[in-house]
Design an enzyme around this catalytic site. Sequence first.
Site, PDB file in Angstrom:
ATOM      1  N   HIS A 122       0.817  -1.206   0.000  1.00  0.00           N
ATOM      2  CA  HIS A 122       0.000   0.000   0.000  1.00  0.00           C
ATOM      3  C   HIS A 122       0.854   1.260   0.000  1.00  0.00           C
ATOM      4  CE1 HIS A 122       0.798   0.713   4.307  1.00  0.00           C
ATOM      5  NE2 HIS A 122       0.701  -0.602   4.447  1.00  0.00           N
ATOM      6  N   ASP A 123       0.367   2.268  -0.714  1.00  0.00           N
ATOM      7  CA  ASP A 123       0.967   3.603  -0.751  1.00  0.00           C
ATOM      8  C   ASP A 123       2.346   3.649  -1.402  1.00  0.00           C
ATOM      9  OD1 ASP A 123      -1.164   5.019   0.849  1.00  0.00           O
ATOM     10  OD2 ASP A 123      -0.515   3.545   2.342  1.00  0.00           O
ATOM     11  N   GLY A 140       4.817  -1.234   2.608  1.00  0.00           N
ATOM     12  CA  GLY A 140       4.049  -0.017   2.416  1.00  0.00           C
ATOM     13  C   GLY A 140       4.910   1.222   2.321  1.00  0.00           C
TER      14      GLY A 140
END
Length: 269
Positions: A122-123, A140
């Site tokens: 994520h991100d 992440g």
Amino acid sequence: MTAHIHSSAVVEDGARLGVDVDIGPFCYIGPKATVGDGVRLVSHVSVAGDTVVGARTRIFPFASIGHPPQDLKYRGEPVRLIIGEECLIREGVTMNPGTEAGGTETVVGPRCVFLANAHVGHDCRLGEGVILSNNVMLAGHVQVGDFANIGGGAAAHQFVRIGAHAFVGGLAGVEHDLIPFGIALGNRASLAGLNVVGLKRRGFSHEAIHELRRAYRMLFFGKGTLKERVSDVAEAFPDQEAVQQMVAFLLQGRDRAICIPRDLRGEEA
């Protein structure tokens, strides 16, 4: 041409499909997904969430694209995954959208390559032409610059930055930022010089590579603190774009730890 959708595929109402897409057997496309022109999902591909798949991207069996992020703080807030055009995503690859804490988006640049079982957490934000070999794991919030190449089984710790044109060796564990054009090897990864082979393949001139080597020696084997050496390099190479790119990377990182040569560990860097 119109979309070709296999009879066993599921395309939810609301999904947006471009022209000339090819959706193979047992694929799933969720109601918020956007699949660009000429995309091919070979078979058994799942595209979920608010995901954009760029034009002419090819995705192979059992890839999981856009399902909720692997973050225990995630509570279902709106998040996105954006994949650039002409990417190659091989078998078993997983890509997660962003989280609220990371700006809500995971962004993958155009013409990236993801070999079997690679993971984009994520991100993450990846530039153009990035290559992740088999079983690479990006935690992440990892940032990867244009044309960086990460070898099989390597892992990047959360929030790590990997600079443009860098090379990470297979099975490396990268816990600190890697400068543009650098090579990282080992677990935990150390800086092992410049990615000269990659620079030559990308068409960097002999002069540019020579100046990068000079700047590298000043940065890591010169006198003074790292901040002082960064300043010295910035002044010594005002017209060398590649060197200034490396300087900008270090300045943007502020007080973040960076990968350094193994024989300098224990010293200030």
